[in-house]
Structure formats: C-alpha cells, structure tokens
Write an enzyme that holds these catalytic residues in place. Sequence first.
Site, short mmCIF file in Angstrom:
data_model
loop_
_atom_site.label_atom_id
_atom_site.label_comp_id
_atom_site.label_asym_id
_atom_site.label_seq_id
_atom_site.Cartn_x
_atom_site.Cartn_y
_atom_site.Cartn_z
CE LYS A 56 -4.51 -1.22 0.30
NZ LYS A 56 -5.58 -0.81 -0.52
CB SER A 81 -9.31 -2.72 6.77
OG SER A 81 -8.77 -3.08 5.83
CD GLU A 207 -13.86 -10.65 -5.51
OE1 GLU A 207 -13.96 -9.55 -5.05
OE2 GLU A 207 -14.58 -11.24 -6.20
N GLY A 211 -16.50 -12.67 0.00
CA GLY A 211 -16.44 -11.46 -0.47
C GLY A 211 -16.22 -11.41 -2.13
CG ASP A 213 -16.60 -7.01 -4.02
OD1 ASP A 213 -16.16 -7.81 -3.28
OD2 ASP A 213 -15.98 -5.90 -4.42
CB SER A 306 -0.79 -8.01 -1.31
OG SER A 306 -2.02 -8.68 -0.63
#
Length: 321
Positions: A56, A81, A207, A211, A213, A306
């Site tokens: 990130k 989060s 995913e 979740g 989506d 990640s």
Amino acid sequence: MAAALPVTFDDIREAAVRLDGVAHRTPVLTSRTLDARVGAEVFIKCENFQRVGAFKIRGAYNAAAQLTPRQLAKGIAAYSSGNHAQATALAARELGTSAVILMPEDAPRSKREATAGYGAEIVTYDRYTEDRTALGEALAEERGLALIPPYDHPHVIAGQGTAALELLDETGPLDALLVPVGGGGLMAGSAIAAKALHPRVRVVGVEPEAGDDTKRSLESGARVTVPVPRTIADGQALPTPGEITFTINQRLVDAVTLVTDEEIIDAMRFAFERLKIVLEPSGATALAALLAGRLDLPPRIGVIASGGNIDAERFSRLMSA
C-alpha cells in the site's frame, strides 16, 4: 475504438521513479518445493517485505507526493481497514504533514497500533453498519484535508502497479499473474503493467469466497454490491469494487477466482513452514488459489503476496485452527 483507460503504463513508470528510494524493491521468491507441488515455475513477489508490511505504500505515497504544497500543509485523510491506513500515515510523515485515518472498530490491533505509531490520528467506525466512503469524505471536507482513498484513485492505482512492474522486470515474460483483489487497485495497476509488457499474459484476480463482489461484477458487466464480507481476509472485506478500478479490470482482467478461509489458512501455513515467510490472510489469497488448484496452470506463474501484517497472537490462532 475503446475509450482510453484512466491510468496508463506511462503513469506506472512515472510512479516508479517517484517511489525510488521511498518504497522497497521487494524480493521475488522461488521454491522448488512449491514448483513441484503445483507443477509449474512460480515467482512470488514478496510485498510482505515492503515498508509498512504491504504494497500500500506504493499507491499512498505516489498520490500524496502529487498534492500541492497548500494541500500538504493542511494534511491528509484516508479510510482503511489497516494497510492503507499505515501507508498513508507513513507517506504523510515522509512528506512532513499530518494524517487523520478512519479505521473500522474491529481492525486488527497490530494495524491500529502501527498506524498510530506513524503519527496518525485514528477515528473509528462500524464497518457493518456505516459507510466508510461517506464518512471518510465527510471527515476530509470537515477538516479541510486532502483525501487519499485506498484504491479508487488514478495515482493510487499507478503506484500499486509498480509491484507488478518490478516483478516482470525481474522474471521476464510470465504466462499468468495471480493478484489479490479487494477494492481492485492492486489488481488494476498490475493488469495495466502486465498487459503493457506482455499482452498475452493471463491476469487472474483472487477474492475470498465470502466477498466475491468483483467476480460477480465482472460476470454481470456492472458493479455489484454484496453484504460486507465476514472473512479472515480483512483487507479484502469490501462490499463493492471501485468505479475506476472496475473500469480497468473489466477491460484487462481475464478471470477472478475464489478461495475459502480454510484455503487461505493452508496457504499461510505453507508460506510459513516451507517458504519461511509470514503472510497475513489478505496477502495469502493469490498463493491460496495456486495451492488449491483453482485454475489450469501454465508453465510460468507470478504471484503477488500483498502483505504480512498480522500479529503473533492472531497468526498463532489461525495456524491452530
């Protein structure tokens, strides 16, 4: 003729220059044990060794570094989060400004403490009953802060794409690239970089099963909203893909596959016992898909691990599950 994408490969290359000396060029790990188990040559991009323990910082710093001096003087806001929270807090510190971060009440303790440790002010909310985007935007407007969202921003996406850029620079052409998907920023940036360098590479998002989506959205051709996922992969517990990220991923991502929490734990255990690295649940989903046999395996595969932000108590509890 298809419309131009909101983020280009040139944007990613420019982000790489901006991040030089700020973000680590993380190692690419190989393992004969892993190769033998899956029957392919695997290259793992270890973003668990990145600053703040996850990819990130790439996007957060790339976005923050392009703010005006006036914006920086007022400060930065973000909602996250955990990993983007830490990254934004660190980016603010590196650039000599302040940060206010909106975090869910149930965010992992280690991520809250690390965010505060970088000097940020933390404001909490209930992820299951409140809209973090609306709250984050209101917080930024009320305090006059520049808002850096965790994924749905061109500069954030470009920064995240530098992880795949580095991976492919080191490995050369790959047949497939597996990338964890939360809001889709890492996926979008990775897909842009991968397809620009090697147009025939198969780009696959991963995913948590609870979740899905992005998978549902890509299958339906429009963004789909699901209930806030209850999964150990807290960094991927999002109800809907971002607008910008979905636009990119709809064009460039070849498939999205799902993994269960049990498969994520198995991947974390394999990474710890055989690869000698620690991954958090969200950071292990791409590896989990590989180990669980979720796709037909081509000869050369890239996997983005990640992040590795997990405290010892939670890691021990999951490994005992």
